[in-house]
Structure formats: C-alpha cells, structure tokens
Motif scaffolding. Structure first.
Motif, mmCIF file in Angstrom:
data_model
loop_
_atom_site.group_PDB
_atom_site.id
_atom_site.type_symbol
_atom_site.label_atom_id
_atom_site.label_comp_id
_atom_site.label_asym_id
_atom_site.label_seq_id
_atom_site.Cartn_x
_atom_site.Cartn_y
_atom_site.Cartn_z
ATOM 1 N N ASN A 88 45.019 39.179 37.734
ATOM 2 C CA ASN A 88 43.932 38.092 37.606
ATOM 3 C C ASN A 88 42.514 38.460 37.534
ATOM 4 N N CYS A 89 42.234 39.613 38.171
ATOM 5 C CA CYS A 89 40.947 40.242 38.016
ATOM 6 C C CYS A 89 40.939 41.421 37.007
ATOM 7 N N GLY A 90 42.066 41.652 36.817
ATOM 8 C CA GLY A 90 42.046 42.834 35.690
ATOM 9 C C GLY A 90 41.857 44.156 36.410
ATOM 10 N N ARG A 91 41.968 44.328 37.560
ATOM 11 C CA ARG A 91 41.483 45.414 38.366
ATOM 12 C C ARG A 91 42.142 45.576 39.695
ATOM 13 N N SER A 92 41.934 46.869 40.456
ATOM 14 C CA SER A 92 42.460 46.862 41.816
ATOM 15 C C SER A 92 41.432 46.213 42.595
ATOM 16 N N ILE A 93 42.048 45.786 43.842
ATOM 17 C CA ILE A 93 40.838 45.213 44.756
ATOM 18 C C ILE A 93 41.310 45.703 46.261
ATOM 19 N N ALA A 94 40.183 45.520 46.964
ATOM 20 C CA ALA A 94 40.763 45.941 48.429
ATOM 21 C C ALA A 94 39.834 45.410 49.533
ATOM 22 N N LEU A 95 40.413 45.348 50.641
ATOM 23 C CA LEU A 95 39.636 44.872 51.695
ATOM 24 C C LEU A 95 39.633 46.057 52.661
ATOM 25 N N ALA A 96 38.356 46.079 53.502
ATOM 26 C CA ALA A 96 38.460 47.249 54.433
ATOM 27 C C ALA A 96 37.525 47.051 55.636
ATOM 28 N N LEU A 97 37.753 47.851 56.613
ATOM 29 C CA LEU A 97 36.948 47.820 57.846
ATOM 30 C C LEU A 97 35.894 48.845 57.731
ATOM 31 N N VAL A 98 34.607 48.553 57.651
ATOM 32 C CA VAL A 98 33.729 49.867 57.583
ATOM 33 C C VAL A 98 32.498 49.723 58.503
ATOM 34 N N ALA A 99 32.064 50.655 59.135
ATOM 35 C CA ALA A 99 30.912 50.461 60.127
ATOM 36 C C ALA A 99 29.709 50.109 59.528
ATOM 37 N N GLY A 100 29.193 49.080 60.190
ATOM 38 C CA GLY A 100 28.067 48.300 59.603
ATOM 39 C C GLY A 100 28.265 48.083 57.981
ATOM 40 N N GLY A 101 29.389 47.509 57.839
ATOM 41 C CA GLY A 101 29.975 47.305 56.300
ATOM 42 C C GLY A 101 28.993 46.368 55.469
ATOM 43 N N ARG A 102 28.611 45.182 56.176
ATOM 44 C CA ARG A 102 27.784 44.344 55.316
ATOM 45 C C ARG A 102 26.306 44.609 54.965
ATOM 46 N N GLY A 103 25.845 45.761 55.647
ATOM 47 C CA GLY A 103 24.419 46.601 55.335
ATOM 48 C C GLY A 103 24.713 47.491 54.233
ATOM 49 N N ARG A 104 25.989 47.688 53.734
ATOM 50 C CA ARG A 104 26.177 48.681 52.740
ATOM 51 C C ARG A 104 26.531 48.120 51.464
#
Lengths: 103, 997
Positions: B948-964
C-alpha cells in the motif's frame, strides 16, 4: 509430586493443579502512588529467601482457581499448613511431624 | 541342546522350549525363560562387549539390574534399535537379534583397545587436564573425537514407532521388591484387606530365592513358595501384582515412579500392547524390600570375561541350568561364595580352588566345601587374572606377600560381600547410617512414611527377614487404616545366612600405576584412579566421584560405590562414615524417554486450539501459523501465489474494498458487577468511569513495575458490564493477573471475571466496503456513522443469531468486529463471505493483519514491546489517565529510571532504499564506522514490505527516538550497512480519515 491442601476445597490435591504465586503477606499500599522509592523497592523487588519456613502464595489454578497462602519448609519441601487469602500470618505453626523421624 | 554349558539336571527352565537368537550375526539356541546373558553363557560366550574408555574386552558380571558390562544393542527392525540393553535383564525370545557395542571392526579385534595400552595418559581427570588448550579446539576437534571414541551404544536414528502408556494409581501399601521379604510384607498387608501393590523388576518373583538352593519355606522349596504366594496375592481383588516393573524414582510424599516393561520380552508384540507402561503411584505407606547387591573383588585385571559375581554364577546354575565354566576358581571375602562353589561342584563342575582373603573363617559352608574335596585357601589373595578375551588363570599369593602360584581356570567367581540396596530409601531423602560392625550403610533416619525390610535393611538371614517383613507389612496396613489382620506368617524351615565381607581394594589391586584393578567397570575407574584423585587434592567424596566418574555411569555405581568410598577413605586416612556416601538419585535404572513421554508426543504433545472458522480457512487452502496453542490462518494463497504475492494482494484488497479476518483467538474476558468500572480503573491505565455504555476504548494494562503487560479494546456493554479483549497469547496470564488483584488486593470490589474467549467467534470485516457487507445481515442495530461511530459496540442480531457488534479497527480502515456465539462462527463467516464476494472482498490472514497495523503504527504487545517498555516509550501517554490516584503500575511508572532521558522510544524507520526490508531484531547504530563492538542504540521490532505504501516500513525502539526525527541511522548487517531515516510511526493515512471513509 507434592500434595497440597486447598483451604477452599478442603482437600489435598496433587501439585499439578496448583501454581506458585510468590511470597505472601506483602501488602500493596493503599497510597502506592505516594510511596518513596525505597518503600516501593521493598514492596516490589525485595523478597526473603529463607532456608526453612517460608510463607508463600499459591493458586488452585486447575481447581477452584482461588489464591491462598501456605507455610512451607524450603529444606524438606513439606507444606506445614495452608490458609485462606486475607487471613493473618499464623502466629503459631501446628506441631506436625515435619522433622524426619528415626525408626 | 541349548548350549554346551547347559546342565540338564539343574535349573528351572523347560528344555523343550527352544528359542533361537543371534549375537553379532552368529546364531545360537537358548530356552524360553532365559535372559540373553544366561543363553550366551549356556553357549560358552562370555565376551559380550568392550569397555567405555579403554575398550577392554568385557563379559557378564552379574545376573541382574546391576550389570555394568554386558550392554548390547537389541534390534527388532530399522526403527526399533535399543542401545545399552543389559543382557542380564533382557529376556530371550525366539528370533532375538543382539549386537555388541563400542568396538570396531569386531568384538575380538577392536582398534580402540589401543586406549588400553595408552592408559597411563588416560587416568583420572584426563579430559579436564589434557584438552585445555587451545580453547577453540575443544569444540571443533577434541569434543567430537572424544565423543566418537568413548561412549557405549549408538542412539536410534529413526522416530520410535512403539507406543507407551501411563497410569496413575493409589494404594494403601506399596511393596517395592518381590523377594522373600517383599512377598511376606505384601501377604501381611493384603490379608488385612487394604489396597496393595507389589512390584518387582524381574520376570519372576522370588529375588534371591532364585539361587538360594538351601531355602525352604512352609514346607516347600523357597522359589516354589514365592510363586505360590504371588499367585495367591494376584488372585486377591485388593492386590495388584506387577512383574518386570522397576521402581525407578521415589519422590515427595510417597509418590513413586514405576516402569513396567510390557512387551520387550515378546517375540512379536501386537500393536495393542504398549512397549512400556509408566505407573505413578501415590501410596499411604511404602515397604522397601529391595534386597542387597553383591560386590566384586578389586584386583588386577578383575574385568576379564569369565570373572563374575559368585551369586550370579549361582543364579545361572540354579535358575537357568547353566554352568559358567568347566573349571572355576573362587575368590572371596565372605561365606556366600562357598555356596556357589558347593552348588557348582555338586552339579559336576570342577572347582579349582577357593581363595579366601580372611585368615581363619569357620562355618558350615566351609566344612561342606572341604568335605566335597574343594581346595580352600585362607589368608590369600588373587593378585591378578590371566587371559585377555577370556580369563585363563588366577595368580594367588599370601595376602602379606610371598610365593605366587598360578592356577588355570576358565571362570572366577568373586564375592566381597553384599551391599544393602538403599537407593530408593536414599531417594526418599532418608539418611543412611554406617554400621561399623558389618561395614554397611543401612537406613537410618526416615524422611517419609516408609519402612525397609530384609536385606536392604541390613537384616541377615531368611528367617529374620521374613519375620521383620511380615510385621512391617501388617503395621503398614494398620497405619494406612486397616482394621483386621487374619493371616498366617510364613514359616522358614531352612535357610542360608551370610554377611560381612570386605570393602575397598584387595592386595591384588596393586600400587603400581600400570595395574588395572577395576572399581567401576562401566566407567573404567580403577583403584589407582581413586587414590590419585585423593593425591591430587580431592577431599570430598563428591569431588572424588566427579573427578574419577566413579559411580556416575548408567549403573549408578551399584557394585562400585562402596569400594570407591572405602579406597578414598583409606587414602585419606579417615573412617568411612566421616567421608560419607554420595547421594543416590533417580532413576534407579535407566528409563526410556518413551515411558516418561508416553502419549504426550506428536499431536498430543500440546493441545491444539482451532477456531470455529478453521475448517473454512483450511478448505480455502490457508497456510497456518502457530500462535501459542492456536492455529491461525497466516495467508490465503491463490493458485501460483507465493506468500509475498498473497500478502500484498490481501493488504491491497482491505484498503481498496474490504477484507475478512478471523480474530476469534483474541482473548476475551467479561468483567461484570457493581464495581466493574472501579476494577477496570485499577487494572488499566485509562479512565473508565466516564466511558458511556455502548462505547469502546483502547486500554493498556501495566504490571506493578510500570511496564506494558497487555493491551486491547474494551467495550462497555452496560454500566456494570465490560467486554475486555486481550492479545491472543496474553489471554491466560491477563486473566490470572486480574484474578490475582481481585482476590488478594481488591477483594472488597464486587466483580466477577469470566473468560469468554471460546464462547465468541470474532469476524473482523475491515475496509471501505465493510459496512455494505455487514449491514444486510444485521437486525436491530443502526449501522449509520451517527448511531454507530468508530469505537462503539452494540448488541443485536446477525443472520438471526445474537451478536456483539464492535465498530473498531486494527487496520486504519472503517472496520467492524462481529462477535457471534462460537457455534455459529462458521455459518456467519460464510454469510459474510458471500456478501463480501459481491464487493470483491478478500480473506486475509495474520501476516496481512500485521502489515496493515504496522502501516498505521499500531503496536503489538510482545513484538514491539518486550516487558521493558513504558506507555511513554511506546508513545501511548495519551492512554494514561492523568487524574487517576491509583492503578496497577502507577508507582512503578514513576521510578527514576523509567522517567529518565534517553530511554528507548518506539519510532518508525524508513530505509533510504525503499526496496530494502529490514530484518526484525536487527541492531541500530549512530556511526557505522566506529570500532567493533559498536554502541547499539536500539533495534528493529517490526518490519514489512508495504504494498500500500509502495515501500518497506519498520518500527524500532531507539534511544531518544522521538528526538531524532529525520535523522539518519544505520543498521549494520552481514552483507553491508543499511541506511535508515527516523520517522513517525504512521506510514499510511496519517490523518486517520479512512476510519470513517
């Protein structure tokens, strides 16, 4: 396999029907949100690990499904008594033949 | 004729019943009732195996379960190959095929025997000391080579085609051991009417009465009395008699494991018979009558084939009618070996000499041996045996030194005395006590409701044993509740009696390092090894045992433990009780996995849960995946489609028209009662009091430590009734968690919890056309957006059956979840499917469900969270009631580390190359050029190709992620580094308009 007496069913049933639920008589504070870090640490993380008498919670998972308390000897693995959840810690243990006997 | 060494006048087997068998391809004749060992001996075959470490030729040591040497492979067919079968236990049947083990190319010429010559390099602790360096060589070189060279039989390489059964049994008195004492105890107990089980490991009851030719009870031959008594017991309604049944484990509160060999002795067991049967017995009282085991003498080359226990030789003669040689020598330190010599002499076998280590023993058996003309030597030792593949001589010397004399023999019978078999007593956690006078460990302090009788209790003599056993059986019955006793104690008319003996190494064990005087035959442990262990600093008998492996083979040291202990004690200069005995552990003899596993294998290993709609999915050709115990439709491939193509098609169909999904496995719990809302407030982070009946809310459940435990949509059906959904895998533990708090922390709340997972089948219909598909089938529910907005629930009817109809979405599309009673699940599904076909809807599986929810950034607890993720980490702060004074996890969530900066936060990732799909679990770094080990700042939790997006998608846990947000990070993989951009978690329809579209 141990035999455990369910204080609600009032019957000894095989261990398979039960599940251990950790140490007993650790009350959750009515004002838990206001607890200090130290008090919360004691409540949530710190457990006694005695050689000998332990008070612990069990659940008659595949029976009446009730949680109850038990006094067990961690050396002999014998259950000394069980009692209903909410009842106070027994001040005196029954004198059952928990000690090994010479014949 | 069934073998040249068969003596027609001796033994109890009927010569008429011949059984043919083969050993290493050679064909032989035996008799029904033989063991493989007795049949081989009847044919003059002593060499039956090679030893574990030194590959020394080995013969048959014993006539029972204690056998350390005569281990063979029994092969019925390609799949029925049983290694390490004790030839002394295996009963002969016509056509039995046995193979020797641990030898190449042949039993008489074994290349591995070079280990014997190299033995100075293979002493105690050899493996620990030699293969230390280089470390890497352990895995690649040393361990595989050692494993190939050592060891006994070869494991079967095909699945076990036999079946096994399992039974629980309860009784008042369980008698373990069916020798004279056990039978007497069982008689006494059975006569009172209580429930008795009598078990013995042998095919026939009688124990040592099999060889004690001098025993007479109640006017009969001892063995005949035993058969009569057992027949009487077997005929009683309150008694169960189990032969070929070994008590292998004594567990808490008189719970005893027995394994019954049901068909291993049969020529062609029918499939209606299990191979073995496991008995799990709970007994009010247990009587242990496990007898005693004879010890060998420890002298140089005491393992040569033809050297065996005197009691065994006597059993082969008196029970099986087999002479173990034509010219035998006897080496003993107690009286019992004299009886063997006397019986053999009387049967016409030449007894070359009796060598007795004792100085001046006296007694009737000694007088009788002399009267028969047997040469008897006192104060002398056999210092070595001659011969290699078969013993050819024994060299005798006065025990304090002096001239040697070599006597030609073809067998040596030895006896150092008898060890009470306290294995089961010890397993029951009883403490043994050392009797200094008789040099025996006997039961001392009991831990359970059991009693030992006869030889295992150190009671000598048939008469005393029977008296003790009969009294104990009667008492056990009385203690178990018996009222009356009306039996007659068996009367012993004649018996044999012997005790004493010696422990440890005899003079012939030598101090020379090249002498091999075996203590433990099965593990190739010599007297020298034990002395060496002490010299190298082992002080505890537990250390000596592990360093030398004495007593650690599958025979559990039945013949070796006491000798090993005595040698260690002597070397340490301490008395035996101070050194102490090692603990006996279950199993007494090896138990097959088959017996323990029983029917719990293959499809019966674990219950398989199938939804009501499963047959439909199966008919459609769905591929299933296991989710806990559930089988869930994973994807529905059409002809020519691979998984990728099927999932892409399913995902597109849901967003274009609609999709049907079987969501029945979701956990469902009904929370009911006047305090239901209060309870929900405490168990979930969200506020519930103000949720109107008919509306739903996404709920988050925490543990007390503040981490996410479960999530799910909750509908309020009425002020006092909530329909809670949980994750598929989390349903049982969520129920347990809720019950725990309700019963123990919040018992004042008036609430009932009911698992309704299996009561409701759940059909998710998702997509722009979902309402058009459902509406024609629904009665009594207004399906308009105004009357049934997103996140609401109504009760009504669909296809004429009751439904709880949820308007909710795990795809981001307009969506519904139709709950119907499970019995109607498939019918309603088929009706909805028929409607769906009019609109081009597709059935979709769990894989498409995962992709669709990831496109919307909806988390899956247990995949995107791992028990260390807080609501804030997951970007779910909005679901935490800010004004609430209490809920489970409220305090844990406020712990310093859980509110600290730099925590791992859930974010989206887009690969710079949209075609690259990340690997779930891949680690994320800031700088791919840094030195290894790199600093890992997070990992990929979910990753898919999104058509549906025509691409790969991913979720990840990243330190300070929302600030990046917008930053470039790197995912180093074996084939190169993948560049990724940090994004928000929503990849499709960011505004959420499609929920009402």
């Amino acid at each position: 396999m141990l035999l455990i007496r369910c204080p609600y069913c009032e019957e000894e049933r095989p261990e398979l029907e039960f599940r251990n639920a950790g140490e007993a008589h650790i009350a959750r504070s009515a004002n838990i949100a206001g607890e200090s870090d130290d008090d919360f640490e004691k409540f949530f993380f710190i457990r006694s690990n005695p050689k000998g008498i332990i008070h612990e919670r069990w659940r008659h998972m595949h029976g009446c499904a009730r949680f109850f308390n038990a006094v067990r000897d961690t050396v002999t693995d014998k259950f000394i008594m069980t009692y209903k959840a909410g009842e106070p810690k027994p001040s005196k243990l029954p004198e059952i033949s928990n000690e090994v006997v010479a014949k | 004729m069934s073998g040249a060494f068969r003596i027609p006048s001796a033994g109890r087997l009927s010569q008429a019943k011949t059984a043919r068998f083969s050993f290493d391809g050679q064909s032989y004749a035996g008799i029904e009732g033989d063991t493989l060992a007795s049949a081989l001996l009847a044919n003059g075959v002593h060499l039956v195996g090679r030893s574990f470490k030194y590959h020394r030729p080995r013969g048959i040591l014993s006539a029972g379960a204690e056998e350390p040497n005569a281990l063979v492979e029994i092969k019925r067919d390609a799949a029925r190959k049983t290694p390490n079968v004790r030839a002394t236990v295996q009963e002969l049947y016509d056509g039995l095929a046995a193979q020797s083990q641990n030898r190449w190319p042949s039993l008489s010429f074994d290349v591995g025997a070079v280990n014997d010559m190299a033995s100075p390099f293979f002493s105690a602790g050899f493996y620990y000391k030699t293969f230390m360096w280089p470390k890497a060589a352990w895995k690649s070189l040393y361990e595989p080579k050692i494993r190939a060279a050592a060891g006994l039989g070869v494991s079967p390489d095909q699945p076990d085609p036999d079946h096994y059964s399992s039974r629980y049994a309860h009784c008042d008195v369980l008698v373990l051991g069916g020798g004279a004492a056990g039978i007497a105890a069982a008689l006494a107990a059975a006569e009172t009417g209580v429930r008795v089980i009598l078990a013995d490991e042998q095919a026939e009851f009688g124990g040592s009465l099999r060889f004690e030719s001098g025993a007479r009870i109640d006017g009969q031959d001892g063995f005949a009395w035993a058969q009569g008594a057992v027949a009487k017991l077997a005929a009683m309604d309150n008694v169960r008699v189990l032969s070929r049944t070994t008590a292998f484990g004594y567990y808490a509160q008189n719970f005893v494991g027995l394994v019954e060999r049901v068909s291993d002795h049969l020529k062609a067991p029918g499939h209606e018979l299990p191979r073995e049967r496991l008995w799990q017995v709970r007994a009010k009282r247990v009587v242990l009558a496990s007898g005693a085991i004879e010890r060998h003498m420890v002298f140089a080359d005491n393992d040569r084939p033809g050297i065996m226990l005197a009691g065994a030789a006597r059993t082969y003669l008196n029970h099986y009618g087999v002479a173990v040689g034509k010219n035998v020598g006897v080496y003993t330190a107690n009286d019992s070996a004299y009886a063997a010599a006397i019986d053999l002499k009387k049967a016409g076998v030449n007894v070359a000499a009796i060598v007795d280590l004792r100085d001046n023993p006296t007694g009737p058996v000694i007088d009788e041996a002399r009267a028969l003309g047997i040469e008897v030597n006192f104060g002398r030792a056999v210092i070595r045996a001659g011969g290699k593949l078969r013993v050819s001589s024994m060299t005798v010397q006065p025990k304090n030194g002096g001239g040697e004399r070599t006597i030609p023999v073809d067998a040596i019978l030895m006896s150092a005395g008898w060890t009470p078999s306290v294995h089961l007593f010890s397993q029951s956690r009883g403490k043994v006590a050392f009797n200094d006078e008789t040099k025996r460990f006997v039961p001392g302090i009991y831990a359970q409701d059991c009693v030992s009788v006869g030889a295992c209790n150190g009671t000598d003599g048939l008469s005393a044993s029977l008296d003790e056993a009969y009294a104990a059986g009667a008492k056990a019955a009385k203690d178990a509740g018996a009222k009356t006793a009306r039996g007659m104690k068996p009367k012993v008319d004649a018996s044999e009696s012997w005790s004493r003996g010696m422990l440890g190494a005899a003079p012939g064990a030598g101090s020379d390092t090249t002498v091999k005087a075996f203590v433990d035959f099965q593990n190739d442990v010599t007297a020298k090894d034990i002395r060496q262990a002490v010299h190298e600093g082992m002080r505890s008998i537990e250390h000596v045992k592990r360093f030398t492996t004495n007593g650690m083979a599958t025979d559990q040291g039945k013949t070796s433990n006491m000798h090993g202990l005595a040698i260690a004690a002597e070397t340490l200069g301490k008395p035996i009780p101070e050194v102490g005995l090692t603990t006996f552990r279950a199993p007494y003899t090896p138990v097959t996995f088959g017996a323990i596993v029983s029917h719990a294998r293959g499809p019966l290993f674990d219950p398989t849960r199938r939804t009501a709609i499963h047959p439909w999915a199966e008919a459609q050709g769905a591929v299933f995946e296991d989710v806990g115990q559930w089988k869930r439709a994973w994807y529905f491939p059409k002809a020519g489609e691979d998984m990728h193509a099927a999932v892409d098609r399913e995902c597109v169909a849901v967003r274009k028209t609609a999709g049907l999904f079987d969501a029945s496995t979701l956990g469902k719990i009904e929370v009911v009662g006047p305090d239901a809302a209060k309870f929900m407030e405490l168990l979930y982070t969200n506020p519930w009091e103000k949720l109107e009946p008919g509306r739903c809310r996404y709920g988050i459940m925490l543990r007390e430590d503040g981490f996410i435990y479960d999530d799910g949509v909750v509908g309020r059906l009425a002020p006092d009734r909530f329909h809670v959904t949980t994750t598929t895998g989390g349903a049982p533990r969520v129920m347990n968690h809720m019950e725990d708090y309700l019963q123990t922390e919040f018992p004042h709340l008036n609430v009932w919890l009911t698992s309704i997972t299996e009561q409701w089948a759940v059909i998710a219909v998702q997509g722009p056309k979902s309402r058009d598909i459902i509406a024609p089938l629904v009665e009594g529910i207004d399906m308009s957006d105004e009357a049934l907005p997103h996140m609401s629930v109504r009760e009504g009817k669909i296809c004429g059956v009751p439904t709880r109809l949820f308007r909710m979405s795990f795809t981001g599309e307009r969506g519904f979840e139709v709950n119907v009673p499970a019995d109607y699940g498939q019918a309603v599904w088929e009706a909805l499917w028929a409607e769906g076909q009019k609109h081009g809807a597709a059935a979709y599986g769990t894989e498409a469900m995962h992709v669709l929810r990831a496109e919307k950034g909806y988390i899956i607890v247990g995949q995107d969270t791992d028990g260390t993720v807080t609501p804030n980490d997951a970007g779910l702060d909005w679901a935490v009631g800010k004004k609430k004074a209490d809920f489970v996890g409220i305090r844990g969530m406020a712990r310093p580390d859980l509110v600290a900066k730099g925590r791992k936060q859930l974010v989206g990732l887009k690969t710079k190359d949209p075609k690259v799909v990340l690997e779930e679990g891949a680690q994320i770094v800031e700088d791919p050029k840094q030195a290894i080990p790199m600093k890992m700042i997070g990992h990929v939790t979910s990753s898919y190709w999104s058509q549906n997006c025509g691409r790969s998608i991913a979720l990840a846990l990243v330190a300070g992620g929302r600030g990046r947000m917008g930053d470039t990070l790197y995912v180093p993989m074996p084939n190169g580094v993948i560049e990724v951009e940090v994004t928000g978690m929503v990849f499709f329809d960011e505004t959420g308009g499609r929920l009402n579209g």
